[in-house]
Design a protein around this motif. Structure first.
Motif, PDB file in Angstrom:
ATOM      1  N   GLY A 112       0.849  -1.192   0.000  1.00  0.00           N
ATOM      2  CA  GLY A 112       0.000   0.000   0.000  1.00  0.00           C
ATOM      3  C   GLY A 112       0.876   1.230   0.000  1.00  0.00           C
ATOM      4  O   GLY A 112       2.089   1.157   0.285  1.00  0.00           O
ATOM      5  N   GLN A 113       0.293   2.370  -0.312  1.00  0.00           N
ATOM      6  CA  GLN A 113       1.090   3.588  -0.417  1.00  0.00           C
ATOM      7  C   GLN A 113       1.622   4.047   0.937  1.00  0.00           C
ATOM      8  O   GLN A 113       0.881   4.167   1.908  1.00  0.00           O
ATOM      9  N   VAL A 114       2.910   4.278   0.983  1.00  0.00           N
ATOM     10  CA  VAL A 114       3.580   4.857   2.145  1.00  0.00           C
ATOM     11  C   VAL A 114       4.181   6.187   1.708  1.00  0.00           C
ATOM     12  O   VAL A 114       4.849   6.256   0.681  1.00  0.00           O
ATOM     13  N   THR A 115       3.921   7.224   2.457  1.00  0.00           N
ATOM     14  CA  THR A 115       4.414   8.549   2.113  1.00  0.00           C
ATOM     15  C   THR A 115       5.591   8.942   3.003  1.00  0.00           C
ATOM     16  O   THR A 115       5.866   8.297   4.027  1.00  0.00           O
ATOM     17  N   VAL A 116       6.259  10.005   2.615  1.00  0.00           N
ATOM     18  CA  VAL A 116       7.326  10.551   3.455  1.00  0.00           C
ATOM     19  C   VAL A 116       6.773  10.946   4.818  1.00  0.00           C
ATOM     20  O   VAL A 116       7.416  10.740   5.852  1.00  0.00           O
ATOM     21  N   ALA A 117       5.560  11.486   4.832  1.00  0.00           N
ATOM     22  CA  ALA A 117       4.927  11.862   6.104  1.00  0.00           C
ATOM     23  C   ALA A 117       4.743  10.643   7.000  1.00  0.00           C
ATOM     24  O   ALA A 117       4.920  10.724   8.225  1.00  0.00           O
ATOM     25  N   ASP A 118       4.390   9.503   6.411  1.00  0.00           N
ATOM     26  CA  ASP A 118       4.243   8.270   7.199  1.00  0.00           C
ATOM     27  C   ASP A 118       5.575   7.889   7.847  1.00  0.00           C
ATOM     28  O   ASP A 118       5.619   7.499   9.023  1.00  0.00           O
ATOM     29  N   ILE A 119       6.647   7.981   7.089  1.00  0.00           N
ATOM     30  CA  ILE A 119       7.969   7.642   7.613  1.00  0.00           C
ATOM     31  C   ILE A 119       8.348   8.566   8.762  1.00  0.00           C
ATOM     32  O   ILE A 119       8.852   8.127   9.799  1.00  0.00           O
ATOM     33  N   LEU A 120       8.106   9.852   8.585  1.00  0.00           N
ATOM     34  CA  LEU A 120       8.430  10.820   9.633  1.00  0.00           C
ATOM     35  C   LEU A 120       7.632  10.541  10.905  1.00  0.00           C
ATOM     36  O   LEU A 120       8.164  10.610  12.023  1.00  0.00           O
ATOM     37  N   GLN A 121       6.353  10.214  10.746  1.00  0.00           N
ATOM     38  CA  GLN A 121       5.517   9.923  11.915  1.00  0.00           C
ATOM     39  C   GLN A 121       5.973   8.648  12.614  1.00  0.00           C
ATOM     40  O   GLN A 121       6.025   8.594  13.850  1.00  0.00           O
ATOM     41  N   LEU A 122       6.333   7.622  11.834  1.00  0.00           N
ATOM     42  CA  LEU A 122       6.827   6.382  12.429  1.00  0.00           C
ATOM     43  C   LEU A 122       8.135   6.619  13.185  1.00  0.00           C
ATOM     44  O   LEU A 122       8.380   6.002  14.222  1.00  0.00           O
ATOM     45  N   ALA A 123       8.961   7.526  12.675  1.00  0.00           N
ATOM     46  CA  ALA A 123      10.206   7.859  13.363  1.00  0.00           C
ATOM     47  C   ALA A 123       9.927   8.553  14.692  1.00  0.00           C
ATOM     48  O   ALA A 123      10.557   8.269  15.715  1.00  0.00           O
ATOM     49  N   LEU A 124       8.971   9.467  14.692  1.00  0.00           N
ATOM     50  CA  LEU A 124       8.603  10.161  15.930  1.00  0.00           C
ATOM     51  C   LEU A 124       7.985   9.198  16.933  1.00  0.00           C
ATOM     52  O   LEU A 124       8.145   9.365  18.155  1.00  0.00           O
ATOM     53  N   ASP A 125       7.290   8.177  16.429  1.00  0.00           N
ATOM     54  CA  ASP A 125       6.672   7.179  17.310  1.00  0.00           C
ATOM     55  C   ASP A 125       7.685   6.167  17.824  1.00  0.00           C
ATOM     56  O   ASP A 125       7.364   5.348  18.689  1.00  0.00           O
ATOM     57  N   GLY A 126       8.909   6.184  17.262  1.00  0.00           N
ATOM     58  CA  GLY A 126       9.932   5.241  17.697  1.00  0.00           C
ATOM     59  C   GLY A 126       9.899   3.908  16.984  1.00  0.00           C
ATOM     60  O   GLY A 126      10.582   2.965  17.390  1.00  0.00           O
ATOM     61  N   SER A 127       9.117   3.803  15.903  1.00  0.00           N
ATOM     62  CA  SER A 127       8.985   2.530  15.198  1.00  0.00           C
ATOM     63  C   SER A 127      10.117   2.291  14.205  1.00  0.00           C
ATOM     64  O   SER A 127      10.379   1.149  13.832  1.00  0.00           O
ATOM     65  N   LEU A 128      10.760   3.335  13.736  1.00  0.00           N
ATOM     66  CA  LEU A 128      11.911   3.185  12.851  1.00  0.00           C
ATOM     67  C   LEU A 128      12.892   4.326  13.082  1.00  0.00           C
ATOM     68  O   LEU A 128      12.556   5.332  13.699  1.00  0.00           O
ATOM     69  N   ARG A 129      14.106   4.141  12.574  1.00  0.00           N
ATOM     70  CA  ARG A 129      15.169   5.118  12.796  1.00  0.00           C
ATOM     71  C   ARG A 129      15.455   5.914  11.521  1.00  0.00           C
ATOM     72  O   ARG A 129      15.495   5.360  10.430  1.00  0.00           O
ATOM     73  N   LEU A 130      15.667   7.200  11.715  1.00  0.00           N
ATOM     74  CA  LEU A 130      16.077   8.067  10.623  1.00  0.00           C
ATOM     75  C   LEU A 130      17.550   8.427  10.789  1.00  0.00           C
ATOM     76  O   LEU A 130      18.095   8.403  11.895  1.00  0.00           O
ATOM     77  N   SER A 131      18.163   8.779   9.676  1.00  0.00           N
ATOM     78  CA  SER A 131      19.548   9.232   9.698  1.00  0.00           C
ATOM     79  C   SER A 131      19.645  10.563   8.967  1.00  0.00           C
ATOM     80  O   SER A 131      18.670  11.040   8.390  1.00  0.00           O
ATOM     81  N   VAL A 132      20.824  11.149   9.014  1.00  0.00           N
ATOM     82  CA  VAL A 132      21.049  12.422   8.337  1.00  0.00           C
ATOM     83  C   VAL A 132      22.358  12.334   7.559  1.00  0.00           C
ATOM     84  O   VAL A 132      23.328  11.715   8.019  1.00  0.00           O
ATOM     85  N   ASN A 133      22.353  12.901   6.380  1.00  0.00           N
ATOM     86  CA  ASN A 133      23.550  12.965   5.564  1.00  0.00           C
ATOM     87  C   ASN A 133      24.127  14.374   5.670  1.00  0.00           C
ATOM     88  O   ASN A 133      23.532  15.339   5.188  1.00  0.00           O
ATOM     89  N   PHE A 134      25.298  14.492   6.324  1.00  0.00           N
ATOM     90  CA  PHE A 134      25.970  15.783   6.422  1.00  0.00           C
ATOM     91  C   PHE A 134      26.736  16.006   5.114  1.00  0.00           C
ATOM     92  O   PHE A 134      27.908  15.638   4.993  1.00  0.00           O
ATOM     93  N   VAL A 135      26.053  16.597   4.156  1.00  0.00           N
ATOM     94  CA  VAL A 135      26.600  16.730   2.808  1.00  0.00           C
ATOM     95  C   VAL A 135      27.887  17.552   2.805  1.00  0.00           C
ATOM     96  O   VAL A 135      28.880  17.189   2.161  1.00  0.00           O
ATOM     97  N   ASN A 136      27.887  18.668   3.501  1.00  0.00           N
ATOM     98  CA  ASN A 136      29.056  19.558   3.535  1.00  0.00           C
ATOM     99  C   ASN A 136      29.744  19.552   4.896  1.00  0.00           C
ATOM    100  O   ASN A 136      30.367  20.528   5.283  1.00  0.00           O
ATOM    101  N   HIS A 137      29.589  18.503   5.624  1.00  0.00           N
ATOM    102  CA  HIS A 137      30.124  18.249   6.969  1.00  0.00           C
ATOM    103  C   HIS A 137      29.499  19.185   8.024  1.00  0.00           C
ATOM    104  O   HIS A 137      28.810  20.140   7.699  1.00  0.00           O
ATOM    105  N   ALA A 138      29.752  18.853   9.261  1.00  0.00           N
ATOM    106  CA  ALA A 138      29.326  19.677  10.395  1.00  0.00           C
ATOM    107  C   ALA A 138      30.328  19.440  11.520  1.00  0.00           C
ATOM    108  O   ALA A 138      31.095  18.476  11.496  1.00  0.00           O
ATOM    109  N   TYR A 139      30.323  20.324  12.512  1.00  0.00           N
ATOM    110  CA  TYR A 139      31.195  20.167  13.672  1.00  0.00           C
ATOM    111  C   TYR A 139      30.370  19.702  14.867  1.00  0.00           C
ATOM    112  O   TYR A 139      29.167  19.985  14.968  1.00  0.00           O
ATOM    113  N   ALA A 140      31.027  18.970  15.755  1.00  0.00           N
ATOM    114  CA  ALA A 140      30.299  18.427  16.901  1.00  0.00           C
ATOM    115  C   ALA A 140      31.239  18.203  18.069  1.00  0.00           C
ATOM    116  O   ALA A 140      32.465  18.117  17.921  1.00  0.00           O
ATOM    117  N   LYS A 141      30.637  18.113  19.252  1.00  0.00           N
ATOM    118  CA  LYS A 141      31.337  17.673  20.451  1.00  0.00           C
ATOM    119  C   LYS A 141      31.034  16.196  20.636  1.00  0.00           C
ATOM    120  O   LYS A 141      29.878  15.778  20.643  1.00  0.00           O
TER     121      LYS A 141
END
Length: 276
Positions: free
Chosen positions: A26-55
């Motif tokens: 069935g159709q799954v949208t980007v909004a569905d993925i975001l909501q599932l991530a907020l609910d803790g059902s799946l994990r999201l990641s981030v691509n630091f395209v131009n890098h970032a600094y961190a502690k």
């Protein structure tokens, strides 16, 4: 599972939605993925395209974290605990010295402002309100090495250094939300497992299995290094190693094998072994 999917390390949210649409029939949208991530059902990641600094921060159970008693700003007659970094209800993220550069894919920890970024993206996808909340502790990501990274911004016209940085209020504008293919596979496996009959393992058998798990953790801790914290096994580091090993094992069932779940089971096993 397509060969191309197996070769890829991550997918855009749009491609992840297409993949899950096929899996779920069935159709799954980007909004569905975001909501599932907020609910803790799946994990999201981030691509630091131009890098970032961190502690870089050590994850320390709050009962084991060091702190200072300092007068409260609101009421100097009362003292409060000042830890060596941000904290949650169960952990303290103790700062290490200096800054590190983040390049490529990191998992969202979903404990700080990164969660607000996901919520904001969801509201934009569904024509909802703008998220105006802020998180003063900053934005956190991780990559499976046992540490958690607090993304930092640099004061304008200042030299790049830890002293000239401060917690970022969100992910960089040029960072892109993605999903690791291993997290997609784990989520799909969890759906398949829902129809399986629950385990009939009784309490005694479960405790014995946990004791064996605790014994193996103690044996690994004897080697020292990152597998040991003080006189105890470092459950977080061991869990990260186990999770990475399982993810790359062919035909492995990833249901219930998240790093957090493994860490919790290891901690339970070590406590049970100590009390027996």
């Amino acid at each position: 599972m397509s060969k191309l999917f197996k070769l890829k390390q991550w997918l855009t949210l749009e491609d992840a939605a297409k993949r899950l649409s096929t899996t779920l029939g069935g159709q799954v949208t980007v909004a569905d993925i975001l909501q599932l991530a907020l609910d803790g059902s799946l994990r999201l990641s981030v691509n630091f395209v131009n890098h970032a600094y961190a502690k870089c921060c050590r994850r320390v159970p709050i009962k084991e974290a060091t702190y200072q008693e300092v007068p409260s700003i609101e009421n100097p007659a009362i003292t409060v605990r000042l830890y060596k970094g941000p904290r949650t209800d169960s952990e303290v993220f103790e700062y290490k010295d200096g800054l590190v550069k983040l390049i490529g894919i990191y998992t969202l920890s979903m404990v700080g402002a990164e969660r607000l970024d996901v919520d904001h993206r969801l509201q934009m996808e569904t024509s909802g309100p703008v998220v105006t909340l802020i998180d003063l502790d900053g934005t956190f990501v991780e990559n499976g090495d046992g540490y958690i990274y607090q993304v930092r911004d640099i004061h304008q016209d200042k030299k790049i250094s830890a002293d000239n940085s401060y917690p970022a209020g969100g992910l960089p504008d040029d960072a892109v939300l993605v999903m690791r293919t291993s997290d997609i596979t784990r989520f799909e496996a969890s759906l398949d497992a829902e129809d399986e009959e629950p385990s009939k393992t009784n309490t005694t058998e479960r405790e014995n299995l946990l004791k064996m798990l605790g014994g193996m953790a103690l044996l690994l801790a004897e080697k020292g290094g990152k597998y040991k914290r003080g006189n105890k096994p470092n459950a977080a580091s061991i869990a990260n190693e186990v999770s990475e090993l399982i993810e790359h094992h062919p035909n492995s069932n990833l249901y219930g094998m998240s790093t957090r779940n493994i860490r919790e089971k290891l901690s339970e096993a070590i406590r049970l072994l100590a009390d027996s």
